[in-house]
Design a protein around this motif. Sequence first.
Motif, PDB file in Angstrom:
ATOM      1  N   VAL A   1       0.837  -1.202   0.000  1.00 35.47           N
ATOM      2  CA  VAL A   1       0.000   0.000   0.000  1.00 35.47           C
ATOM      3  C   VAL A   1       0.871   1.250   0.000  1.00 35.47           C
ATOM      4  CG1 VAL A   1      -1.640   1.353   1.370  1.00 35.47           C
ATOM      5  CG2 VAL A   1      -2.025  -1.076   1.028  1.00 35.47           C
ATOM      6  N   VAL A   2       1.911   1.268   0.825  1.00 33.72           N
ATOM      7  CA  VAL A   2       2.791   2.440   0.905  1.00 33.72           C
ATOM      8  C   VAL A   2       3.513   2.667  -0.421  1.00 33.72           C
ATOM      9  CG1 VAL A   2       4.923   3.277   1.985  1.00 33.72           C
ATOM     10  CG2 VAL A   2       3.082   2.408   3.400  1.00 33.72           C
ATOM     11  N   SER A   3       3.881   1.583  -1.098  1.00 33.64           N
ATOM     12  CA  SER A   3       4.606   1.754  -2.363  1.00 33.64           C
ATOM     13  C   SER A   3       3.684   2.166  -3.514  1.00 33.64           C
ATOM     14  CB  SER A   3       5.341   0.467  -2.724  1.00 33.64           C
ATOM     15  OG  SER A   3       4.418  -0.564  -3.003  1.00 33.64           O
ATOM     16  N   THR A   4       2.386   1.911  -3.401  1.00 34.93           N
ATOM     17  CA  THR A   4       1.490   2.274  -4.492  1.00 34.93           C
ATOM     18  C   THR A   4       0.854   3.651  -4.319  1.00 34.93           C
ATOM     19  OG1 THR A   4      -0.338   1.110  -3.432  1.00 34.93           O
ATOM     20  CG2 THR A   4       0.911  -0.098  -5.078  1.00 34.93           C
ATOM     21  N   LEU A   5       0.684   4.082  -3.080  1.00 35.50           N
ATOM     22  CA  LEU A   5       0.070   5.395  -2.830  1.00 35.50           C
ATOM     23  C   LEU A   5       1.141   6.463  -2.687  1.00 35.50           C
ATOM     24  CD1 LEU A   5      -2.664   4.543  -0.174  1.00 35.50           C
ATOM     25  CD2 LEU A   5      -2.994   5.001  -2.594  1.00 35.50           C
ATOM     26  N   PRO A   6       0.826   7.704  -3.020  1.00 34.34           N
ATOM     27  CA  PRO A   6       1.767   8.770  -2.706  1.00 34.34           C
ATOM     28  C   PRO A   6       1.869   8.915  -1.191  1.00 34.34           C
ATOM     29  CG  PRO A   6      -0.254   9.671  -3.639  1.00 34.34           C
ATOM     30  CD  PRO A   6      -0.360   8.182  -3.703  1.00 34.34           C
ATOM     31  N   MET A   7       3.082   9.087  -0.696  1.00 34.88           N
ATOM     32  CA  MET A   7       3.295   9.110   0.743  1.00 34.88           C
ATOM     33  C   MET A   7       2.741  10.384   1.356  1.00 34.88           C
ATOM     34  SD  MET A   7       4.226   7.306   3.084  1.00 34.88           S
ATOM     35  CE  MET A   7       4.610   7.365   4.787  1.00 34.88           C
ATOM     36  N   ASN A   8       1.861  10.221   2.296  1.00 30.58           N
ATOM     37  CA  ASN A   8       1.321  11.316   3.084  1.00 30.58           C
ATOM     38  C   ASN A   8       1.516  10.932   4.536  1.00 30.58           C
ATOM     39  OD1 ASN A   8      -0.157  13.165   4.502  1.00 30.58           O
ATOM     40  ND2 ASN A   8      -1.875  13.159   3.082  1.00 30.58           N
ATOM     41  N   ARG A   9       2.566  11.470   5.141  1.00 32.31           N
ATOM     42  CA  ARG A   9       2.931  11.040   6.474  1.00 32.31           C
ATOM     43  C   ARG A   9       1.977  11.542   7.549  1.00 32.31           C
ATOM     44  NH1 ARG A   9       8.394  11.138   4.597  1.00 32.31           N
ATOM     45  NH2 ARG A   9       9.165   9.027   4.741  1.00 32.31           N
ATOM     46  N   PHE A  10       1.017  12.359   7.212  1.00 31.55           N
ATOM     47  CA  PHE A  10       0.119  12.881   8.227  1.00 31.55           C
ATOM     48  C   PHE A  10      -1.029  11.931   8.525  1.00 31.55           C
ATOM     49  CE2 PHE A  10       2.094  16.720   6.442  1.00 31.55           C
ATOM     50  CZ  PHE A  10       2.742  17.140   7.588  1.00 31.55           C
ATOM     51  N   TRP A  11      -1.643  11.330   7.527  1.00 33.40           N
ATOM     52  CA  TRP A  11      -2.797  10.486   7.785  1.00 33.40           C
ATOM     53  C   TRP A  11      -2.569   9.019   7.463  1.00 33.40           C
ATOM     54  CZ3 TRP A  11      -4.926   7.708   3.823  1.00 33.40           C
ATOM     55  CH2 TRP A  11      -4.590   8.109   2.523  1.00 33.40           C
ATOM     56  N   LEU A  12      -1.682   8.709   6.536  1.00 35.38           N
ATOM     57  CA  LEU A  12      -1.503   7.334   6.092  1.00 35.38           C
ATOM     58  C   LEU A  12      -1.037   6.382   7.198  1.00 35.38           C
ATOM     59  CD1 LEU A  12      -1.725   5.442   3.689  1.00 35.38           C
ATOM     60  CD2 LEU A  12       0.645   5.964   3.155  1.00 35.38           C
ATOM     61  N   PRO A  13      -0.080   6.724   8.058  1.00 36.34           N
ATOM     62  CA  PRO A  13       0.332   5.754   9.089  1.00 36.34           C
ATOM     63  C   PRO A  13      -0.793   5.354  10.039  1.00 36.34           C
ATOM     64  CG  PRO A  13       1.969   7.488   8.900  1.00 36.34           C
ATOM     65  CD  PRO A  13       0.801   7.899   8.053  1.00 36.34           C
ATOM     66  N   GLY A  14      -1.601   6.289  10.454  1.00 33.16           N
ATOM     67  CA  GLY A  14      -2.685   5.955  11.371  1.00 33.16           C
ATOM     68  C   GLY A  14      -3.754   5.091  10.735  1.00 33.16           C
ATOM     69  N   VAL A  15      -4.177   5.463   9.538  1.00 33.70           N
ATOM     70  CA  VAL A  15      -5.216   4.693   8.845  1.00 33.70           C
ATOM     71  C   VAL A  15      -4.692   3.313   8.463  1.00 33.70           C
ATOM     72  CG1 VAL A  15      -6.646   4.593   6.773  1.00 33.70           C
ATOM     73  CG2 VAL A  15      -6.405   6.741   8.016  1.00 33.70           C
ATOM     74  N   LEU A  16      -3.496   3.269   7.903  1.00 39.60           N
ATOM     75  CA  LEU A  16      -2.930   1.989   7.498  1.00 39.60           C
ATOM     76  C   LEU A  16      -2.599   1.125   8.715  1.00 39.60           C
ATOM     77  CD1 LEU A  16      -2.165   0.333   5.065  1.00 39.60           C
ATOM     78  CD2 LEU A  16       0.105   1.364   5.135  1.00 39.60           C
ATOM     79  N   GLY A  17      -2.174   1.739   9.799  1.00 42.37           N
ATOM     80  CA  GLY A  17      -1.903   0.979  11.024  1.00 42.37           C
ATOM     81  C   GLY A  17      -3.158   0.343  11.577  1.00 42.37           C
ATOM     82  N   GLY A  18      -4.253   1.088  11.603  1.00 47.77           N
ATOM     83  CA  GLY A  18      -5.512   0.518  12.075  1.00 47.77           C
ATOM     84  C   GLY A  18      -6.020  -0.574  11.154  1.00 47.77           C
ATOM     85  N   LEU A  19      -5.922  -0.347   9.841  1.00 47.12           N
ATOM     86  CA  LEU A  19      -6.370  -1.340   8.874  1.00 47.12           C
ATOM     87  C   LEU A  19      -5.537  -2.613   8.963  1.00 47.12           C
ATOM     88  CD1 LEU A  19      -8.259  -1.916   6.463  1.00 47.12           C
ATOM     89  CD2 LEU A  19      -6.479  -0.963   4.997  1.00 47.12           C
ATOM     90  N   CYS A  20      -4.221  -2.467   9.069  1.00 46.89           N
ATOM     91  CA  CYS A  20      -3.350  -3.636   9.171  1.00 46.89           C
ATOM     92  C   CYS A  20      -3.546  -4.364  10.496  1.00 46.89           C
ATOM     93  CB  CYS A  20      -1.889  -3.225   9.007  1.00 46.89           C
ATOM     94  SG  CYS A  20      -1.466  -2.799   7.309  1.00 46.89           S
ATOM     95  N   ALA A  21      -3.853  -3.641  11.560  1.00 47.44           N
ATOM     96  CA  ALA A  21      -4.111  -4.289  12.848  1.00 47.44           C
ATOM     97  C   ALA A  21      -5.355  -5.159  12.769  1.00 47.44           C
ATOM     98  CB  ALA A  21      -4.254  -3.233  13.938  1.00 47.44           C
ATOM     99  N   VAL A  22      -6.399  -4.648  12.138  1.00 45.30           N
ATOM    100  CA  VAL A  22      -7.627  -5.441  11.963  1.00 45.30           C
ATOM    101  C   VAL A  22      -7.341  -6.646  11.072  1.00 45.30           C
ATOM    102  CG1 VAL A  22      -9.949  -5.405  10.964  1.00 45.30           C
ATOM    103  CG2 VAL A  22      -9.185  -3.527  12.415  1.00 45.30           C
ATOM    104  N   MET A  23      -6.583  -6.435  10.013  1.00 50.21           N
ATOM    105  CA  MET A  23      -6.229  -7.533   9.115  1.00 50.21           C
ATOM    106  C   MET A  23      -5.440  -8.604   9.860  1.00 50.21           C
ATOM    107  SD  MET A  23      -4.062  -7.142   5.632  1.00 50.21           S
ATOM    108  CE  MET A  23      -3.330  -8.528   4.825  1.00 50.21           C
ATOM    109  N   ASN A  24      -4.474  -8.188  10.679  1.00 54.13           N
ATOM    110  CA  ASN A  24      -3.670  -9.124  11.464  1.00 54.13           C
ATOM    111  C   ASN A  24      -4.548  -9.909  12.438  1.00 54.13           C
ATOM    112  OD1 ASN A  24      -1.081 -10.191  12.318  1.00 54.13           O
ATOM    113  ND2 ASN A  24      -1.378  -9.004  14.177  1.00 54.13           N
ATOM    114  N   LEU A  25      -5.491  -9.225  13.076  1.00 57.42           N
ATOM    115  CA  LEU A  25      -6.395  -9.880  14.021  1.00 57.42           C
ATOM    116  C   LEU A  25      -7.251 -10.928  13.319  1.00 57.42           C
ATOM    117  CD1 LEU A  25      -7.536  -9.855  16.963  1.00 57.42           C
ATOM    118  CD2 LEU A  25      -9.230  -8.235  16.124  1.00 57.42           C
TER     119      LEU A  25
END
Length: 169
Positions: A88-112
């Motif tokens: 996801v990080v390699s395909t989207l333009p990097m936006n360090r303000f919102w992407l880590p939080g949203v992607l972190g929550g999404l990946c946490a749910v995916m991991n669970l």
Amino acid sequence: MNRSTAVAFPTLILLVVFQSSVLTVLPLIEVVIQPVMLAAIAWGMLRGLMDGLIWGFIGGYLLDLFSVGPWGSQPIALMITIVFAVWVVSTLPMNRFWLPGVLGGLCAVMNLLILGAIVQVSPFGNHWPSMPSLTAYFVVQGTAMILIYWSLFLLRQILYPPEVTGTGF
């Protein structure tokens, strides 16, 4: 052993002890923050797939030491999640303000969900009813991811300073 691996061992050992001893008795909205998982995902987002997979493998096996689930389920789920996060990080333009939080929550749910599926097919039985609310899990892990991401961003700047280029005077 490269710098990333040398930093992974002490960092992840401290995080897994902190997660297993302190954070399990201090849940937030009935959700335990997972700093080991979030740190591995953040390091993969910052340093790329190979470094993220190394952190995921080490962190997953350290988490397996403190879990009662099937041996090897934590690293498998974590490494699959890291592959998704890095993609996801390699395909989207990097936006360090919102992407880590949203992607972190999404990946946490995916991991669970991956961990739940692994436990479901294992002889350990049915644990779907004991899963937390996915919305609360997403919010808590996404919020914690912002703090962990920026801490590891600073660590990356210390370990891998940007090259100074120029012609001089």
